[in-house]
Design a protein around this motif. Structure first.
Motif, PDB file in Angstrom:
ATOM      1  N   ALA A  35       0.847  -1.199   0.000  1.00  0.00           N
ATOM      2  CA  ALA A  35       0.000   0.000   0.000  1.00  0.00           C
ATOM      3  C   ALA A  35       0.882   1.248   0.000  1.00  0.00           C
ATOM      4  N   GLY A  36       0.623   2.142  -0.934  1.00  0.00           N
ATOM      5  CA  GLY A  36       1.342   3.405  -0.995  1.00  0.00           C
ATOM      6  C   GLY A  36       2.710   3.355  -1.650  1.00  0.00           C
ATOM      7  N   TRP A  37       3.174   2.192  -2.067  1.00  0.00           N
ATOM      8  CA  TRP A  37       4.488   2.072  -2.718  1.00  0.00           C
ATOM      9  C   TRP A  37       4.357   2.570  -4.149  1.00  0.00           C
ATOM     10  N   ARG A  38       5.031   3.644  -4.464  1.00  0.00           N
ATOM     11  CA  ARG A  38       4.981   4.245  -5.798  1.00  0.00           C
ATOM     12  C   ARG A  38       6.386   4.659  -6.212  1.00  0.00           C
ATOM     13  N   PRO A  39       7.181   3.746  -6.756  1.00  0.00           N
ATOM     14  CA  PRO A  39       8.528   4.138  -7.182  1.00  0.00           C
ATOM     15  C   PRO A  39       8.458   5.121  -8.347  1.00  0.00           C
ATOM     16  N   ARG A  40       9.345   6.105  -8.306  1.00  0.00           N
ATOM     17  CA  ARG A  40       9.436   7.098  -9.374  1.00  0.00           C
ATOM     18  C   ARG A  40      10.813   6.949 -10.020  1.00  0.00           C
ATOM     19  N   PHE A  41      10.803   6.698 -11.299  1.00  0.00           N
ATOM     20  CA  PHE A  41      12.038   6.509 -12.051  1.00  0.00           C
ATOM     21  C   PHE A  41      12.371   7.803 -12.775  1.00  0.00           C
ATOM     22  N   ARG A  42      13.617   8.231 -12.721  1.00  0.00           N
ATOM     23  CA  ARG A  42      14.043   9.464 -13.387  1.00  0.00           C
ATOM     24  C   ARG A  42      14.401   9.222 -14.849  1.00  0.00           C
ATOM     25  N   MET A  43      14.605   7.952 -15.191  1.00  0.00           N
ATOM     26  CA  MET A  43      14.889   7.563 -16.572  1.00  0.00           C
ATOM     27  C   MET A  43      13.938   6.429 -16.924  1.00  0.00           C
TER      28      MET A  43
END
Length: 160
Positions: A35-43
């Motif tokens: 729950a709430g895990w939202r990885p953000r990738f810069r590439m």
């Protein structure tokens, strides 16, 4: 010196074969059950567990920067992680066959407080680590029960 360093290791069971279970511990795979895990990738990346992949989670004071440092596909993945001003270290996930068609997953956190303010949250995490891993086991089992077993296993193998 912060004076707080912990090596925390524990196991959990996953009712999937190792290759499929491994996928649950990749950045995008964890989105399925955390729950709430939202990885953000810069590439852009088509393989989120490839060594060198960088992503972020959290925000503001709890922004954590992750880097995949090693991987043996379907078996093992290691990350470095740093929450600036708080804590840093590594997380390693190793997946083994359990002999019954499922997997045993060893999760090891090696963390160091970076500041005196980082000591207390790290100590609390260490004290609750066993419960933390148990919650992972429960959340993964719940996720797997919410999907047809054959479809869930096939989807994980295909990366979806």
């Amino acid at each position: 010196m912060s004076g707080a360093q912990y090596t925390l290791a524990g196991r959990l069971a996953v009712a999937l074969p190792p290759e499929a279970a491994f996928t649950l511990f990749t950045p995008r795979g964890e989105e399925l059950w955390v729950a709430g895990w939202r990885p953000r990738f810069r590439m852009r990346t088509s393989d989120d567990s490839a060594p060198g992949t960088v992503f972020e989670t959290g925000a503001h004071d709890e922004l954590t920067i992750w880097v995949v440092v090693a991987r043996e596909p379907g078996r093992r993945v290691s990350y470095t992680r740093a929450t600036p001003g708080s804590r840093a270290g590594t997380v390693t996930v190793e997946v083994d066959e359990d002999g019954q068609g499922g997997s045993t997953v060893q999760v090891t956190y090696e963390l160091t407080a970076l500041t005196p303010e980082g000591q207390e949250p790290l100590r609390e995490f260490a004290e609750s680590y066993r419960d933390f891993l148990r919650s992972w086991e429960v959340d993964i089992a719940h996720h797997l029960r919410s999907r047809p077993p054959a479809a869930a296993a096939q989807s994980f193998i295909e990366g979806g």
